[in-house]
Write a protein that holds these residues in place. Sequence first.
Motif, short mmCIF file in Angstrom:
data_model
loop_
_atom_site.label_atom_id
_atom_site.label_comp_id
_atom_site.label_asym_id
_atom_site.label_seq_id
_atom_site.Cartn_x
_atom_site.Cartn_y
_atom_site.Cartn_z
N LEU A 1 61.30 -28.88 73.42
CA LEU A 1 62.27 -29.10 72.35
C LEU A 1 62.84 -27.77 71.87
CD1 LEU A 1 60.71 -31.81 69.99
CD2 LEU A 1 62.56 -32.07 71.62
N VAL B 1 55.74 -31.52 64.10
CA VAL B 1 55.61 -32.60 65.09
C VAL B 1 54.29 -32.47 65.83
CG1 VAL B 1 56.58 -33.58 67.20
CG2 VAL B 1 58.10 -32.87 65.37
N ILE C 1 64.68 -29.86 58.95
CA ILE C 1 65.79 -30.42 59.70
C ILE C 1 67.11 -29.91 59.16
CG2 ILE C 1 67.01 -32.54 60.25
CD1 ILE C 1 64.26 -33.92 59.97
N ALA D 1 50.70 -44.17 63.34
CA ALA D 1 52.01 -43.62 63.70
C ALA D 1 53.08 -44.08 62.71
CB ALA D 1 52.40 -44.03 65.12
N PRO E 1 54.51 -39.66 66.92
CA PRO E 1 55.00 -40.81 66.16
C PRO E 1 56.51 -40.99 66.33
CG PRO E 1 53.47 -39.53 64.84
CD PRO E 1 53.69 -38.76 66.11
N PRO E 2 56.98 -42.21 66.65
CA PRO E 2 58.36 -42.44 67.07
C PRO E 2 59.41 -41.87 66.12
CG PRO E 2 57.12 -44.48 67.18
CD PRO E 2 56.19 -43.45 66.65
N ILE E 3 59.21 -42.06 64.81
CA ILE E 3 60.24 -41.57 63.88
C ILE E 3 60.31 -40.06 63.93
CG2 ILE E 3 60.84 -41.37 61.44
CD1 ILE E 3 59.82 -44.19 61.05
N LEU E 4 59.15 -39.42 64.05
CA LEU E 4 59.09 -37.97 64.12
C LEU E 4 59.78 -37.46 65.39
CD1 LEU E 4 57.75 -36.56 61.82
CD2 LEU E 4 55.76 -36.15 63.25
N VAL F 1 63.43 -37.79 64.94
CA VAL F 1 63.88 -36.74 64.03
C VAL F 1 63.99 -35.41 64.76
CG1 VAL F 1 63.08 -35.30 62.13
CG2 VAL F 1 63.12 -37.77 61.86
N ALA F 2 62.96 -35.09 65.55
CA ALA F 2 62.96 -33.82 66.28
C ALA F 2 64.12 -33.77 67.27
CB ALA F 2 61.63 -33.62 67.00
N ILE G 1 59.87 -27.31 62.67
CA ILE G 1 59.93 -28.70 63.16
C ILE G 1 58.88 -28.89 64.25
CG2 ILE G 1 61.34 -30.41 64.36
CD1 ILE G 1 63.80 -29.12 63.11
#
Lengths: 313, 309
Positions: free
Chosen positions: A26, A286, A274, A248, B152-155, B158-159, A282
């Motif tokens: 990323l 994550v 963000i 999650a 986690p899907p939302i994270l 977001v990334a 970020i």
Amino acid sequence: MFGFLLRRVLSTIPVMAIVALFVFSLLYIAPGDPAAVIAGDQASPADVERIRESLGLDRPFVVRFGEWGWQLLHGNLGTSMFTGLPVVELIRQRLEPTLSLMAVTLVFAIVAAVPMGVLAAWKVGSWLDRLLMAFCVFGFSIPVFVVGYLLAYVFALELDWLPVQGYTPIAKGLWPWLENLILPAIALGFVYIALIARITRATMLEVLSQDYVRTARAKGLGESTILFLHALKNAAVPIVTVIGIGVALLIGGAVVTESVFAIPGLGRLTIDAIVRRDYPLIQGIVLMFSFVYVLVNLVIDLSYMALDPRIRY
Amino acid sequence: MTITASLPAAITARDHYAAAPDLPDIHLPVRVRGGVAGFVFRQPTVALGLFILAIMLVLAVFAPWFGTLDPTALAPAKRTRPPSMDFWFGTDAFGRDVYSRVIYGARVSLVVGFAVAFFASAIGLLIGLVSGYVRAFDSTIMRAMDGLMSIPPILLAVALMALTRASVQNVILAITIAEIPRVSRLVRGVVLSLREQPYVDAAIAAGTTTPMIIKRHILPNTLAPLTVQATYICGSAMIVESILSFIGAGTPPMIPSWGNIMADGRALWQVKPYIIFFPAVFLSLTVLAVNLLGDGLRDALDPRMAKRL
């Protein structure tokens, strides 16, 4: 059994390595050239090139990933581009509110959802069962921030029972701390309750049709003993699994809930990161949340052995 | 209706013949209602879901014909008006008509929901098929999916959004990537269990080629669970889109989406709660409709899973 424990613990390493690879990629493909940012507006292309070399940004992907991974193993997540502070330090400062919120939500959701699911399975087909299942469909359909605003409007603004927003550290007393977390925890727990209640009901339905439940009834055991001691214990593994997977949802939801209730936790930090496009930050957030998620599910996996003695590896 | 059990006199008289007693019909013919009325009667929740979804679709497609104003037109003189006859849902902090914005906002949510459901299913199906069928790739693909699923899907969304320019396409892409691992896991599981089926063995023994087996035996069997899954993905994609927009990492602010309208109303929610209220109701209703549809589809297409949940 020890062999299994070791193997299961070791098996999280490749998963974490893959997560780290994704997260590093990323940053690697992130737009913007850090060297140009550091060099500033006045720098000549040669200056930028020199800074790039000094930072090691000209080296190949694999080398940089290796280096970054090595730092990671030493607990170094890099430096925030915006504040110049170490990412680890920024995360540590914001850890308490988020952990508090998630812990309160977790306890509240399990305490609310499991009896709900058991009750629905016990009275299957009744109006109570239908009501609880309807609640679950709503739980999956209403976004967490909508629930949050609704609760805050009714219980904080209109009724004035609880504080509207904010966070008080636990060091300042248990009640002030809890008082601020009740509404956020209900909002965040909404979808989580739906998830756990649904799987509890489904598993309990299956277990309640087993012969040993009939035997327990024939022995004349009380309904609550049968439900909570005999049946629920046998239904524990799928329920605990879903609780782990649902973490999650909790992590994703925490980011939003914190912004609704103005809780200065990791969620706020994420949103700030963000907005400022602070990539190392970020990346760190994550990565941290993913590791937490992997570890939670590792613990859940290991708890199977305690919950169900039949499971032997 | 009474059931006459007494034997007819004829049987006792001629004992060599056994005549069937004249029994009345116990099972009365059930009148099965056909057509729309019958469907609504049998599946009230699915019908409700379809109804709400149809309304949202009509609103989204024909938004300009529903008495809407320009959803982006600023009118500082008319800002934060409460709901009235002129502004049904009031106006926001920039004087924009919330009703118009909510109606136009349906477009973003529906497009994102349907597009993510479609792309995530299609790509997930492909990955799942390859993983379930090609042993050499299986463990590599599944480890990669495990890794993706650990974020986690939302994270993750977001990334991914932080990397790119805010646009509806990128929102769709980000949510799709976050949803793919679950679909491919599901498809792989189905493929692996199907491969053990006798009829697949028989097809292999008969010399059927692999593409043909996939087309004839595997695909039709993955379709039912995949459709159910796609419906749930559609609902969750709408929620994730609104969350992304709400925290400022989703649909660009100039495009009205339900998440954006709520994000605009965030600063004023204590004094002007209606700015958040109306998009919230529309979003929740739409996701509810999709989920009701999904539950109905699951009960109809996948009885085994329906029993479990």
